[in-house]
Design an enzyme around this catalytic site. Structure first.
Site, PDB file in Angstrom:
ATOM      1  N   ASP A  74      98.912  30.969  67.313  1.00 29.14           N
ATOM      2  CA  ASP A  74      99.206  29.886  68.253  1.00 29.14           C
ATOM      3  C   ASP A  74      98.193  28.749  68.095  1.00 29.14           C
ATOM      4  O   ASP A  74      97.036  28.882  68.492  1.00 29.14           O
ATOM      5  CB  ASP A  74      99.173  30.447  69.688  1.00 29.14           C
ATOM      6  CG  ASP A  74      99.523  29.391  70.748  1.00 29.14           C
ATOM      7  OD1 ASP A  74      99.557  28.188  70.416  1.00 29.14           O
ATOM      8  OD2 ASP A  74      99.754  29.783  71.904  1.00 29.14           O
TER       9      ASP A  74
ATOM     10  N   GLU B  33     101.021  34.962  76.718  1.00 32.81           N
ATOM     11  CA  GLU B  33     101.762  34.013  75.883  1.00 32.81           C
ATOM     12  C   GLU B  33     102.300  34.652  74.596  1.00 32.81           C
ATOM     13  O   GLU B  33     103.471  34.459  74.255  1.00 32.81           O
ATOM     14  CB  GLU B  33     100.885  32.795  75.566  1.00 32.81           C
ATOM     15  CG  GLU B  33     100.723  31.894  76.790  1.00 32.81           C
ATOM     16  CD  GLU B  33      99.555  30.927  76.700  1.00 32.81           C
ATOM     17  OE1 GLU B  33      98.983  30.765  75.607  1.00 32.81           O
ATOM     18  OE2 GLU B  33      99.213  30.333  77.737  1.00 32.81           O
TER      19      GLU B  33
ATOM     20  N   LYS C  58      93.337  23.736  82.378  1.00 30.59           N
ATOM     21  CA  LYS C  58      93.460  25.169  82.101  1.00 30.59           C
ATOM     22  C   LYS C  58      92.141  25.762  81.617  1.00 30.59           C
ATOM     23  O   LYS C  58      91.867  26.939  81.828  1.00 30.59           O
ATOM     24  CB  LYS C  58      94.554  25.367  81.040  1.00 30.59           C
ATOM     25  CG  LYS C  58      94.935  26.813  80.777  1.00 30.59           C
ATOM     26  CD  LYS C  58      96.145  26.862  79.855  1.00 30.59           C
ATOM     27  CE  LYS C  58      96.534  28.259  79.438  1.00 30.59           C
ATOM     28  NZ  LYS C  58      97.739  28.239  78.587  1.00 30.59           N
TER      29      LYS C  58
ATOM     30  N   ASP D 110     105.551  27.867  80.924  1.00 33.32           N
ATOM     31  CA  ASP D 110     104.410  27.843  80.006  1.00 33.32           C
ATOM     32  C   ASP D 110     103.465  26.776  80.543  1.00 33.32           C
ATOM     33  O   ASP D 110     103.724  25.586  80.417  1.00 33.32           O
ATOM     34  CB  ASP D 110     104.910  27.489  78.595  1.00 33.32           C
ATOM     35  CG  ASP D 110     103.768  27.254  77.608  1.00 33.32           C
ATOM     36  OD1 ASP D 110     102.592  27.450  77.982  1.00 33.32           O
ATOM     37  OD2 ASP D 110     104.059  26.879  76.457  1.00 33.32           O
TER      38      ASP D 110
HETATM   39  P1  ADP Z   1      99.251  23.594  74.174  1.00 35.35           P
HETATM   40  O1  ADP Z   1      99.792  24.961  73.990  1.00 35.35           O
HETATM   41  O2  ADP Z   1      97.775  23.494  73.909  1.00 35.35           O
HETATM   42  O3  ADP Z   1      99.612  22.998  75.501  1.00 35.35           O
HETATM   43  P2  ADP Z   1     101.276  22.499  72.326  1.00 35.35           P
HETATM   44  O4  ADP Z   1     101.764  23.769  71.787  1.00 35.35           O
HETATM   45  O5  ADP Z   1     102.202  21.708  73.157  1.00 35.35           O
HETATM   46  O6  ADP Z   1      99.869  22.615  73.040  1.00 35.35           O
HETATM   47  O7  ADP Z   1     100.825  21.624  71.052  1.00 35.35           O
HETATM   48  C1  ADP Z   1     100.464  20.301  71.163  1.00 35.35           C
HETATM   49  C2  ADP Z   1      99.991  19.813  69.813  1.00 35.35           C
HETATM   50  O8  ADP Z   1     101.053  19.904  68.847  1.00 35.35           O
HETATM   51  C3  ADP Z   1      99.534  18.370  69.831  1.00 35.35           C
HETATM   52  O9  ADP Z   1      98.297  18.241  69.165  1.00 35.35           O
HETATM   53  C4  ADP Z   1     100.649  17.663  69.064  1.00 35.35           C
HETATM   54  O10 ADP Z   1     100.190  16.493  68.411  1.00 35.35           O
HETATM   55  C5  ADP Z   1     101.042  18.728  68.058  1.00 35.35           C
HETATM   56  N1  ADP Z   1     102.363  18.486  67.469  1.00 35.35           N
HETATM   57  C6  ADP Z   1     103.529  18.274  68.119  1.00 35.35           C
HETATM   58  N2  ADP Z   1     104.525  18.038  67.242  1.00 35.35           N
HETATM   59  C7  ADP Z   1     103.981  18.095  65.997  1.00 35.35           C
HETATM   60  C8  ADP Z   1     104.488  17.909  64.664  1.00 35.35           C
HETATM   61  N3  ADP Z   1     105.763  17.614  64.446  1.00 35.35           N
HETATM   62  N4  ADP Z   1     103.626  18.060  63.620  1.00 35.35           N
HETATM   63  C9  ADP Z   1     102.324  18.347  63.835  1.00 35.35           C
HETATM   64  N5  ADP Z   1     101.793  18.506  65.060  1.00 35.35           N
HETATM   65  C10 ADP Z   1     102.597  18.380  66.126  1.00 35.35           C
HETATM   66 MG    MG Z   2     100.608  26.736  74.288  1.00 34.79          MG
END
Ligand code: ADP
Ligand code: MG
Length: 617
Positions: free
Chosen positions: A210, A186, A86, A23
């Site tokens: 998402d 995705e 990205k 991912d």
């Molecule tokens: P991407 O797909 O854009 O790379 P992610 O799916 O990894 O991103 O999501 C990252 C986001 O999720 C960040 O903003 C992070 O702060 C948030 N996040 C991670 N854990 C939690 C949580 N327990 N509660 C709320 N938000 C969260």
């Molecule tokens: Mg993602």
């Protein structure tokens, strides 16, 4: 054709049996595999954590630090720290110019349709190279944790990614030394992680919600006969958990009474506040209050205050869900399951709002940061032929594409695409008044057509004479279930059309196909390097052509000195083309571009003034 692909998946190419799922996220990236117990599992390399922040810090020597260590440089070293790459992948400057303020590093403004580049110190990096650095880190972590070489991968992309963004992702994989077996959407991967779509008999309509760090997507998928069809996508490419963090910081600051000016002086405070806000947000996903402080600023907040702050953002995502359903011609009752993806869906307000809107429980039992990678690992396992219960559709064993300027291979149908399949791209002419266009069709995985196999060529004749870049020629490939390729070229402005039929698999043995594949992996690095230099040269040649045309048509607008300086820069660029490195050529282009840009504006001003003169006011 089908037989060849299955041989490849299970046969002699299988020297190492691990294919990982990756991912490659805007905020975080991760890698997963199928463990010996046959379960998908994310890779956690020696306690480094599962998530690799998609951030790269480049120091003066061009050395790269990737991931958590790079994240620490985000605030104090913004010019050298690349995040959200990205968003740039497969994009031209025109695509992103409105968002330029978002990026703290330098994006090269070529003012044209070529792909963007990032400039750090005096080096140019393509988003493909930068993404490859992240992929290399993931590959290294996987190899370290699994104690085996990892050379093959499935990589996921958002459902709305276009051809050029998908191709760029593929190239990044290749540059990182990975044979990218497939690019998977995705939302498809997330569904697979929940076991949705694994049973070929099943017919379902699902919604995948998402919400990541900086982006929001909603996809409506229809699953039938093991095929995932994207019915609609919607979202906001600038909405995510980062906005939640910002809302919290603003709240704390406005309550503290400190002015923004006072805060601006403390870079460290901003970084600390940012980290504190993210911690508070995460804490509030499972508690009702958060206590904290940063340098005397009270950083406490309770859940209902937080929810009040983010309610408008959450409402915005629900509006997108409505639009996606409308585009798919469906209503909420048509949706059989809802899959939650992205770290920000852990926020209870988000989860509850989505469940409320669809009137159904959501799928949230898997870790939302991990589901995409887990699904990619399942897809990889299917491609490896390890799941005999799943029907693998016929696929093309080698990529099909056309020759573009500089002798490059431009893939139109990537290998491993299911057949029948249809794909196309738009091309244009390189020279003013060009009336014929030669279309050469190739098969193979190498970046230069000279290393691939020529399947045929034909000429599209009778394009009306237009300036270079004006004609729009659509080239469409249609590969039918018998493996017969029909190539069609059509100039859209005039309707001029030409079509040929080709048999790609004709005359190739399994062993030859296999050799072509192995060659592509062993030559990947030099291929990509060569492609980049050829792209730089082509860009340089086009720049020279444009400047030359400008001087011929508007030379009188330049002073003697300006003309001399322009010709000097032209000469320098010309000299760098045959022997210069990619960076040297790009630097020369940049210089010439910067110097001549004001001249173009001058022409515009004069054109406007002349037009005004002609009209009596
Ligand atoms: P991407 O797909 O854009 O790379 P992610 O799916 O990894 O991103 O999501 C990252 C986001 O999720 C960040 O903003 C992070 O702060 C948030 N996040 C991670 N854990 C939690 C949580 N327990 N509660 C709320 N938000 C969260
Ligand atoms: Mg993602």
């Amino acid at each position: 054709m089908a037989k060849i692909s299955i041989n490849l998946a299970t046969g002699s190419l299988q020297k190492e049996d691990i294919i990982v799922g990756i991912d490659l996220g805007t905020t975080n990236s991760l890698v997963a595999f199928i463990n010996p117990e046959k379960h998908p599992q994310v890779i956690n390399d020696a306690g480094k954590g599962v998530l690799v922040p998609s951030i790269i810090n480049l120091n003066k020597n061009g050395d790269a630090i990737v991931g958590t260590d790079a994240k620490e440089h985000l605030i104090e070293d913004p010019e050298h720290t690349i995040f959200s790459v990205k968003r740039l992948l497969g994009r031209s400057y025109k695509d992103i110019e409105h968002y330029q303020n978002f990026f703290s590093y330098k994006i090269v403004d070529d003012d044209n349709d070529t792909l963007v580049k990032v400039k750090v110190e005096d080096k140019f990096y393509s988003p493909i190279e930068l993404s490859a650095m992240i992929l290399k880190e993931l590959k290294a972590r996987a190899e370290h944790a699994l104690k085996t070489p990892v050379n093959r991968a499935v990589i996921t992309v958002p459902a709305y990614f276009n051809d050029s963004q998908r191709q760029a992702t593929r190239d990044a994989g290749k540059l990182a030394g990975l044979d990218v077996l497939r690019i998977v959407n995705e939302p498809t991967a997330a569904s697979l992680a929940y076991g949705i779509g694994l049973n070929p008999e099943e017919e379902k309509t699902i919604a995948v919600y998402d919400l990541g760090g900086g982006t929001f997507d909603i996809s409506i998928l229809r699953i039938q006969n093991g095929i995932f069809e994207v019915l609609a996508t919607n979202g906001d490419t600038f909405l995510g958990g980062d906005d939640f963090d910002r809302a919290i910081i603003e709240f704390w600051i406005s309550r503290s009474g400190l002015t923004n000016d006072e805060l601006k002086q403390y870079k460290e405070i901003r970084q600390a506040l940012r980290l504190k806000a993210e911690a508070a947000k995460k804490h509030l996903s499972s508690h009702s209050t958060f206590e904290g402080e940063v340098q005397g600023i009270d950083c406490s907040i309770d859940k209902s205050t937080f929810e009040g702050l983010i309610q408008p953002k959450v409402n915005h995502t629900i509006a997108s869900c409505k639009n996606a359903l409308a585009d798919a011609g469906l209503t909420v009752t048509d949706i059989d399951s809802i899959v939650m993806v992205g770290g920000s869906t852990r926020t209870p307000l988000v989860k509850n709002s989505v469940a409320n809107f669809f009137g159904k429980e959501v799928n949230d039992t898997l870790n939302p940061d991990e589901v995409v990678a887990l699904g990619a690992a399942i897809q990889a396992d299917i491609l490896a032929g390890n799941r005999k219960d799943i029907l693998l559709l016929d696929v093309t064993p080698l990529s099909l594409g056309v020759e573009t300027m500089g002798g490059l291979m431009d893939v139109i149908i990537p290998r491993n695409s299911k057949v029948p399949t249809k794909a196309g791209r738009q091309y244009t002419t390189a020279i003013d008044g060009q009336v014929n266009m030669k279309i050469s069709v190739f098969q193979g995985e190498r970046d230069l057509i000279k290393d691939n196999r020529k399947l045929g060529e034909f000429e599209l004749k009778g394009i009306p004479a237009m300036p270079a870049g004006f004609p729009k020629v659509d080239i469409n490939f249609l590969l039918n279930a018998d493996g017969i390729l029909t190539v069609q070229a059509i100039e859209l402005r005039s309707g001029v059309k030409q079509e040929v039929e080709i048999k790609p698999s004709y005359g190739l043995t399994d062993a030859e196909v296999e050799k072509m594949l192995l060659d592509s992996v062993s030559h990947a690095k030099e291929d990509v390097a060569q492609r980049m230099i050829i792209e730089a040269r082509t860009e340089g040649e086009q720049m020279l052509y444009t400047v030359d045309r400008f001087i011929k048509n508007n030379g009188q607008l330049l002073s003697h000195d300006e003309r001399a300086k322009t010709l000097e820069l032209v000469e320098e660029l010309k000299n760098s083309l045959p022997t210069g490195t990619k960076d040297e050529i790009l630097a020369k282009i940049d210089e010439l571009n910067e110097y001549t840009r004001p001249f173009a504006e001058r022409v515009m001003d004069i054109a406007i003034a002349t037009a005004m003169k002609g009209k009596a006011i």
